[in-house]
Design a protein around this motif. Structure first.
Motif, mmCIF file in Angstrom:
data_model
loop_
_atom_site.group_PDB
_atom_site.id
_atom_site.type_symbol
_atom_site.label_atom_id
_atom_site.label_comp_id
_atom_site.label_asym_id
_atom_site.label_seq_id
_atom_site.Cartn_x
_atom_site.Cartn_y
_atom_site.Cartn_z
ATOM 1 N N ALA A 92 45.547 34.691 34.992
ATOM 2 C CA ALA A 92 44.295 33.956 34.797
ATOM 3 C C ALA A 92 43.819 34.165 33.369
ATOM 4 N N SER A 93 43.572 33.068 32.677
ATOM 5 C CA SER A 93 43.084 33.166 31.292
ATOM 6 C C SER A 93 41.615 33.546 31.242
ATOM 7 N N LYS A 94 40.889 33.294 32.358
ATOM 8 C CA LYS A 94 39.485 33.702 32.459
ATOM 9 C C LYS A 94 39.319 34.540 33.715
ATOM 10 N N PRO A 95 38.778 35.744 33.585
ATOM 11 C CA PRO A 95 38.612 36.608 34.771
ATOM 12 C C PRO A 95 37.653 35.989 35.783
ATOM 13 N N PHE A 96 37.921 36.204 37.058
ATOM 14 C CA PHE A 96 37.003 35.789 38.118
ATOM 15 C C PHE A 96 36.972 36.874 39.182
ATOM 16 N N SER A 97 35.860 36.921 39.918
ATOM 17 C CA SER A 97 35.635 38.006 40.867
ATOM 18 C C SER A 97 36.473 37.820 42.125
ATOM 19 N N ILE A 98 37.055 38.938 42.586
ATOM 20 C CA ILE A 98 37.770 38.933 43.873
ATOM 21 C C ILE A 98 37.147 39.953 44.821
ATOM 22 N N GLY A 99 35.910 40.359 44.525
ATOM 23 C CA GLY A 99 35.236 41.332 45.383
ATOM 24 C C GLY A 99 35.105 42.685 44.701
ATOM 25 N N ASP A 100 34.668 43.652 45.454
ATOM 26 C CA ASP A 100 34.468 45.002 44.926
ATOM 27 C C ASP A 100 35.803 45.624 44.519
ATOM 28 N N GLU A 101 35.842 46.192 43.316
ATOM 29 C CA GLU A 101 37.077 46.754 42.780
ATOM 30 C C GLU A 101 36.882 48.222 42.398
#
Length: 521
Positions: A99-108
């Motif tokens: 992914a060239s732009k980060p996006f949220s996948i939940g709590d990390e």
């Protein structure tokens, strides 16, 4: 006799031939069923050729690791050029994408600091199975070169990611899922031992892929055309895999509470039967009194007593069942005991029935909330009375439901502020409060854990300015951050919190009616 024997032999041979044919047919049928099952299972996971072509498509040029994060969905490697590599390890599917732009996948959670500042130099896929290797090189403080290999086993049904160091052989440093020979007789995945690849019967199938790749979203059924493998994998994660996991999670919550409703209904049915028995208390008393009057007329071993019912105005005949192995006095005491127990139990049972009926209503309300997706936590984490009080409190709050993804909740007093921030909110939700001014806590609930658009953020900031002491001011400063960065100090008064990692927006106050118009609601 000889002819009979030969005839019998022929019949036996015919029967044996038929049995052999049937056995062959059964075996063939079993093979077909097994192949169908295997084929169905394989369809649920990403094709080998997709992973193979992705390794050709992905460029490792200038990929320096800044940090590594992990959650139950994927491992995320964040590079210094603000791009991300995701290694998906769901039980439903497993694959990588960029992914060239980060996006949220939940709590990390941060993980594997060994990879920080290392350089990704090579990506490869094993020839015999869906095992991808990411090679990282690093120069330590002693100017010694280290090589780490991130082994992503995208193999069903339990994919795994293993961090190993390349010396003379691959030595395991850590793994997301560790196990010994007691768990898996074929191999063990434990730190400080050599890495052993799994032995599988998988056979890669190579073919040419034609573009564009067509992907059908799970929620809406819409088709998406993908011109690259990476685009296909990324969209598959967003529109298929994540949606499937969310639906399965929601179904599990609904099923849990529906089972609780069924248990409560069964309990209520049993209690009502007990009440029917308890309501016979007057009958047990009459039986005891009539036996008392007729003690001299009853003999041991007698099964039934027929006597005049003195409690009936018409003096009808009553038949009372007796216990033949007991004396007349013991029979009288038996009915007298049943009468006293029923009399005491009736009030208790009536109270229990009322409580069970109340519980069923609460559970049915919870089921409806769960079906609408308003409950995202696992049912086991909260007890029913706590959850019921929580839902009752939610109904009293000022809420604006935008769609299936977002809901705005406004606290109008200190107790409500405390509740929405400390109990209702989840770490991925967004929290808003006017800076320097007393005001309401505004909560933007992200029901599907998706990031809100900037326009929605600004509307929430404007609402926070309106529901504060700065309602009639201009350019009101409003702080906002995710709930994970909001803390409530121990024994602090209701509504008091501290927060970090926030941003500040200067906005014009906006009332709820205007906000609805802005959102076309």
């Amino acid at each position: 006799m000889a002819s009979i024997a030969s005839t019998t032999t022929i019949m036996i041979q015919v029967v044996l031939f038929i049995l052999d044919s049937l056995m062959d047919s059964i075996i063939i049928l079993q093979i077909i069923i097994i192949n169908l099952i295997v084929k169905d299972k394989v369809k649920k996971y990403m094709d080998y050729i997709i992973l193979f072509d992705w390794t050709k498509e992905f460029s490792v040029e200038k990929k320096i690791v800044e940090c590594v994060f992990y959650n139950e969905k994927a491992l995320r490697i964040h590079f210094k050029d603000n791009t991300d590599l995701y290694l998906v390890i769901s039980n439903y599917d497993a694959y990588p994408f960029f992914a060239s732009k980060p996006f949220s996948i939940g709590d990390e959670t941060p993980i594997w600091d060994q990879l920080i500042h290392s350089v990704l130099t090579k990506v490869s896929l094993d020839e015999y199975d869906r095992i991808m290797r990411f090679i990282f090189t690093q120069i330590d403080i002693f100017q010694q070169k280290k090589t780490y290999v991130l082994i992503a086993e995208f193999i069903p049904p339990k994919p795994n990611i293993i961090l190993a160091e390349q010396n003379q052989e691959l030595i395991i440093v850590d793994a997301l899922k560790k196990y010994s020979y007691a768990d898996n007789p074929q191999r063990q995945i434990l730190p400080k031992i050599p890495y052993q690849p799994p032995k599988t019967a998988f056979k890669p199938y190579h073919r040419d892929i034609s573009f564009p790749l067509i992907l059908q979203t799970l929620q809406t059924g819409e088709t998406i055309q993908c011109d690259t493998i990476n685009e296909y994998l990324k969209n598959h994660f967003i529109y298929v895999l994540s949606v499937k996991e969310e639906l399965e999670h929601r179904k599990a919550i609904v099923d849990y509470w529906e089972r609780e409703v069924k248990k409560a209904q069964q309990k209520l049915h049993k209690q009502r039967k007990e009440l029917e028995q308890a309501e016979k208390s007057d009958y047990w008393r009459i039986c005891a009194e009539i036996i008392k009057v007729n003690l001299s007329n009853i003999q041991r071993g007698q099964n039934v007593l027929k006597a005049i019912n003195y409690f009936d105005p018409e003096l009808s005949t009553i038949e009372i069942e007796l216990l033949p192995d007991k004396t007349p006095q013991e029979n009288m005491q038996y009915y007298l005991k049943k009468y006293k127990k029923a009399k005491r139990g009736k009030e208790v049972i009536e109270y229990n029935i009322a409580e069970t009926e109340k519980k069923i209503k609460q559970l049915e309300n919870i089921v409806q909330k769960a079906k609408r997706g308003e409950l995202d936590e696992l049912p086991q984490k909260e007890k029913l009375p706590q959850l019921s009080r929580k839902l009752e409190m939610v109904e009293k709050l000022l809420c604006l439901r935008i769609d299936d993804r977002f809901e705005i909740v406004i606290g109008r007093k200190a107790i409500e502020n405390d509740f929405i921030t400390t109990q209702l909110a989840r770490p991925h939700d967004w929290w808003f409060h006017s800076r320097l001014y007393h005001g309401s806590h505004i909560l933007l609930r992200c029901l599907q854990k998706t990031n809100p658009q900037e326009e929605l953020i600004q509307i929430c900031c404007s609402l926070a300015a309106w529901y504060s002491k700065a309602r009639f001011s201009q350019n009101v400063p409003v702080d906002y951050t995710q709930v994970r960065y909001v803390r409530k100090p121990h024994k602090s008064k209701p509504g008091f919190v501290t927060y970090t990692n926030h941003k500040t927006a200067f906005v014009q106050p906006m009332d709820l009616r205007t906000a609805k118009k802005e959102l076309n609601l």
